[in-house]
Enzyme design. Structure first.
Site, PDB file in Angstrom:
ATOM      1  N   ASN A  11      -2.758   1.466 -11.414  1.00  0.00           N
ATOM      2  CA  ASN A  11      -1.868   1.829 -10.310  1.00  0.00           C
ATOM      3  C   ASN A  11      -1.136   3.124 -10.670  1.00  0.00           C
ATOM      4  O   ASN A  11      -0.225   3.144 -11.505  1.00  0.00           O
ATOM      5  CB  ASN A  11      -0.878   0.674 -10.085  1.00  0.00           C
ATOM      6  CG  ASN A  11       0.051   0.926  -8.921  1.00  0.00           C
ATOM      7  OD1 ASN A  11       0.399   2.057  -8.622  1.00  0.00           O
ATOM      8  ND2 ASN A  11       0.458  -0.152  -8.274  1.00  0.00           N
ATOM      9  N   ASP A  72       3.051  -6.417 -15.564  1.00  0.00           N
ATOM     10  CA  ASP A  72       2.686  -7.223 -14.406  1.00  0.00           C
ATOM     11  C   ASP A  72       3.948  -7.387 -13.581  1.00  0.00           C
ATOM     12  O   ASP A  72       5.026  -7.680 -14.118  1.00  0.00           O
ATOM     13  CB  ASP A  72       2.116  -8.583 -14.798  1.00  0.00           C
ATOM     14  CG  ASP A  72       1.401  -9.210 -13.602  1.00  0.00           C
ATOM     15  OD1 ASP A  72       0.421  -8.593 -13.117  1.00  0.00           O
ATOM     16  OD2 ASP A  72       1.820 -10.282 -13.133  1.00  0.00           O
ATOM     17  N   SER A  73       3.813  -7.156 -12.303  1.00  0.00           N
ATOM     18  CA  SER A  73       5.009  -7.111 -11.471  1.00  0.00           C
ATOM     19  C   SER A  73       4.686  -7.646 -10.091  1.00  0.00           C
ATOM     20  O   SER A  73       3.535  -7.863  -9.740  1.00  0.00           O
ATOM     21  CB  SER A  73       5.523  -5.672 -11.394  1.00  0.00           C
ATOM     22  OG  SER A  73       4.458  -4.785 -11.118  1.00  0.00           O
ATOM     23  N   PHE A 160       5.560   2.671  -3.181  1.00  0.00           N
ATOM     24  CA  PHE A 160       4.276   2.029  -2.876  1.00  0.00           C
ATOM     25  C   PHE A 160       4.544   0.553  -2.573  1.00  0.00           C
ATOM     26  O   PHE A 160       5.695   0.091  -2.606  1.00  0.00           O
ATOM     27  CB  PHE A 160       3.306   2.178  -4.062  1.00  0.00           C
ATOM     28  CG  PHE A 160       3.712   1.413  -5.293  1.00  0.00           C
ATOM     29  CD1 PHE A 160       4.701   1.898  -6.136  1.00  0.00           C
ATOM     30  CD2 PHE A 160       3.131   0.177  -5.604  1.00  0.00           C
ATOM     31  CE1 PHE A 160       5.097   1.179  -7.261  1.00  0.00           C
ATOM     32  CE2 PHE A 160       3.507  -0.536  -6.730  1.00  0.00           C
ATOM     33  CZ  PHE A 160       4.503  -0.035  -7.560  1.00  0.00           C
ATOM     34  N   GLY A 161       3.474  -0.173  -2.339  1.00  0.00           N
ATOM     35  CA  GLY A 161       3.556  -1.627  -2.206  1.00  0.00           C
ATOM     36  C   GLY A 161       4.603  -2.068  -1.194  1.00  0.00           C
ATOM     37  O   GLY A 161       4.635  -1.608  -0.046  1.00  0.00           O
ATOM     38  N   TYR A 162       5.485  -2.956  -1.643  1.00  0.00           N
ATOM     39  CA  TYR A 162       6.502  -3.534  -0.752  1.00  0.00           C
ATOM     40  C   TYR A 162       7.787  -2.702  -0.702  1.00  0.00           C
ATOM     41  O   TYR A 162       8.785  -3.153  -0.128  1.00  0.00           O
ATOM     42  CB  TYR A 162       6.850  -4.957  -1.227  1.00  0.00           C
ATOM     43  CG  TYR A 162       5.670  -5.911  -1.246  1.00  0.00           C
ATOM     44  CD1 TYR A 162       5.332  -6.662  -0.118  1.00  0.00           C
ATOM     45  CD2 TYR A 162       4.892  -6.063  -2.393  1.00  0.00           C
ATOM     46  CE1 TYR A 162       4.262  -7.544  -0.138  1.00  0.00           C
ATOM     47  CE2 TYR A 162       3.809  -6.936  -2.421  1.00  0.00           C
ATOM     48  CZ  TYR A 162       3.494  -7.674  -1.296  1.00  0.00           C
ATOM     49  OH  TYR A 162       2.430  -8.538  -1.312  1.00  0.00           O
ATOM     50  N   LYS A 183      15.054   5.321  -7.670  1.00  0.00           N
ATOM     51  CA  LYS A 183      14.372   4.018  -7.821  1.00  0.00           C
ATOM     52  C   LYS A 183      14.302   3.634  -9.294  1.00  0.00           C
ATOM     53  O   LYS A 183      14.644   2.519  -9.672  1.00  0.00           O
ATOM     54  CB  LYS A 183      12.967   4.067  -7.197  1.00  0.00           C
ATOM     55  CG  LYS A 183      12.247   2.720  -7.340  1.00  0.00           C
ATOM     56  CD  LYS A 183      10.835   2.701  -6.777  1.00  0.00           C
ATOM     57  CE  LYS A 183      10.152   1.385  -7.159  1.00  0.00           C
ATOM     58  NZ  LYS A 183       8.731   1.348  -6.848  1.00  0.00           N
ATOM     59  N   ARG A 189      11.060  -2.005 -12.881  1.00  0.00           N
ATOM     60  CA  ARG A 189      10.182  -1.293 -13.823  1.00  0.00           C
ATOM     61  C   ARG A 189      10.989  -0.341 -14.695  1.00  0.00           C
ATOM     62  O   ARG A 189      10.708  -0.207 -15.893  1.00  0.00           O
ATOM     63  CB  ARG A 189       9.096  -0.533 -13.039  1.00  0.00           C
ATOM     64  CG  ARG A 189       8.043   0.129 -13.934  1.00  0.00           C
ATOM     65  CD  ARG A 189       6.786   0.488 -13.160  1.00  0.00           C
ATOM     66  NE  ARG A 189       6.160  -0.698 -12.599  1.00  0.00           N
ATOM     67  CZ  ARG A 189       6.276  -1.073 -11.317  1.00  0.00           C
ATOM     68  NH1 ARG A 189       6.932  -0.324 -10.449  1.00  0.00           N
ATOM     69  NH2 ARG A 189       5.731  -2.194 -10.892  1.00  0.00           N
TER      70      ARG A 189
HETATM   71  P1  ITT Z   1      -2.400  -2.952 -12.547  1.00  0.00           P
HETATM   72  O1  ITT Z   1      -2.595  -4.453 -12.652  1.00  0.00           O
HETATM   73  O2  ITT Z   1      -3.651  -2.184 -12.784  1.00  0.00           O
HETATM   74  O3  ITT Z   1      -1.238  -2.467 -13.372  1.00  0.00           O
HETATM   75  P2  ITT Z   1      -1.555  -3.547  -9.819  1.00  0.00           P
HETATM   76  O4  ITT Z   1      -0.966  -2.723  -8.720  1.00  0.00           O
HETATM   77  O5  ITT Z   1      -2.680  -4.481  -9.475  1.00  0.00           O
HETATM   78  O6  ITT Z   1      -1.991  -2.579 -11.021  1.00  0.00           O
HETATM   79  P3  ITT Z   1       0.041  -5.837 -10.466  1.00  0.00           P
HETATM   80  O7  ITT Z   1      -1.111  -6.734 -10.695  1.00  0.00           O
HETATM   81  O8  ITT Z   1       1.205  -5.911 -11.443  1.00  0.00           O
HETATM   82  O9  ITT Z   1      -0.377  -4.310 -10.480  1.00  0.00           O
HETATM   83  O10 ITT Z   1       0.569  -6.071  -8.990  1.00  0.00           O
HETATM   84  C1  ITT Z   1       1.777  -5.548  -8.631  1.00  0.00           C
HETATM   85  C2  ITT Z   1       1.918  -5.582  -7.110  1.00  0.00           C
HETATM   86  O11 ITT Z   1       3.269  -5.972  -6.803  1.00  0.00           O
HETATM   87  C3  ITT Z   1       1.735  -4.198  -6.555  1.00  0.00           C
HETATM   88  O12 ITT Z   1       0.406  -3.918  -6.195  1.00  0.00           O
HETATM   89  C4  ITT Z   1       2.707  -4.208  -5.382  1.00  0.00           C
HETATM   90  O13 ITT Z   1       2.083  -4.848  -4.291  1.00  0.00           O
HETATM   91  C5  ITT Z   1       3.848  -5.087  -5.897  1.00  0.00           C
HETATM   92  N1  ITT Z   1       4.862  -4.283  -6.599  1.00  0.00           N
HETATM   93  C6  ITT Z   1       5.123  -4.282  -7.943  1.00  0.00           C
HETATM   94  N2  ITT Z   1       6.062  -3.381  -8.262  1.00  0.00           N
HETATM   95  C7  ITT Z   1       6.395  -2.787  -7.100  1.00  0.00           C
HETATM   96  C8  ITT Z   1       7.276  -1.741  -6.785  1.00  0.00           C
HETATM   97  O14 ITT Z   1       7.953  -1.082  -7.725  1.00  0.00           O
HETATM   98  N3  ITT Z   1       7.371  -1.371  -5.510  1.00  0.00           N
HETATM   99  C9  ITT Z   1       6.666  -1.985  -4.553  1.00  0.00           C
HETATM  100  N4  ITT Z   1       5.781  -2.977  -4.763  1.00  0.00           N
HETATM  101  C10 ITT Z   1       5.644  -3.374  -6.045  1.00  0.00           C
END
Ligand code: ITT
Length: 205
Positions: A11, A72-73, A160-162, A183, A189
């Site tokens: 990511n 992992d997040s 990104f993400g949420y 952020k 993180r």
């Molecule tokens: P890697 O496993 O390769 O590191 P990934 O994106 O799949 O990449 P995760 O398995 O840890 O990582 O999933 C984390 C998800 O949680 C991520 O794709 C987002 O949907 C959400 N997430 C985590 N941290 C976030 C953030 O800082 N802001 C927004 N969404 C977040």
């Protein structure tokens, strides 16, 4: 003195956030793309963020023969009993690109919470980080949390993400309305990376 450290994530947003914290500490953060060989993605089948961070850090460290940091997040929503939690990345299970998956995840979350009043929309991002050595030993672990609540519509275009859905308690801004440095100063993180920096300094000695 600069020391290279692998942040084993696919990511690019996570890589950029960790780089911004560790770079001023004198660490050159390498991503998986910098490693030449692309290692196979380990199966993240742990029940907790901590277990999955360990799975990733150990697998990449052993495969590449170097110290590796992994995170992992995800998002834990009170009204959903902590879901999507460790399943955050593929909550909606739709989409091929990261942007498509993120959009589908956010739509699914808003739909799941459509009848939940604002006082019951508490949620938090959680980040577990693990540093493993090339023989698979866990050298350090850290955790960070970023509290907020889930808004009723996405706002903001950073992150990104949420991020567009997590509304911060004190400012009514979403995480996606913060600059990257704002952020990192408050986020799960950012906190986890600052805590792991101490262990990285020890490893460098
Ligand atoms: P890697 O496993 O390769 O590191 P990934 O994106 O799949 O990449 P995760 O398995 O840890 O990582 O999933 C984390 C998800 O949680 C991520 O794709 C987002 O949907 C959400 N997430 C985590 N941290 C976030 C953030 O800082 N802001 C927004 N969404 C977040």
């Amino acid at each position: 003195m600069s020391t290279e450290i692998l942040f084993a994530s696919s990511n690019e947003h996570k890589v950029a956030e960790v780089r911004a914290i560790l770079d001023p500490e004198g660490f050159i953060v390498l991503s998986l793309g910098d490693c030449g060989t692309v290692p196979p993605e380990p199966l993240e089948d742990g029940d907790t963020f901590e277990e999955n961070a360990r799975i990733k850090a150990i697998a990449y460290a052993i495969f590449l023969g170097m110290n590796a940091l992994a995170d992992d997040s995800g998002l834990a929503v009170d009204a959903l009993g902590g879901a999507p939690g460790v399943h955050s990345a593929r909550y909606a299970a739709i989409g091929t690109t990261r942007e498509e998956r993120d959009g589908a995840n956010n739509r699914k979350l808003l739909e799941a919470l459509k009848d939940v009043p604002s006082g019951l929309r508490g949620a938090r991002f959680v980040c577990a980080m693990c540093l493993a050595s090339k023989d698979g030993t866990v050298l350090a672990e850290s955790r960070g949390v970023f509290e907020g609540r889930i808004g009723c519509a996405p706002r903001g275009s950073n992150g990104f993400g949420y991020d567009p859905l997590l509304v911060l308690p004190e400012s009514d801004q979403t995480s996606a309305e913060l600059s990257s440095s704002e952020k990192n100063a408050r986020s799960h993180r950012g906190a986890a990376a600052r805590a792991i920096a101490t262990a990285l300094r020890e490893v460098r000695r």
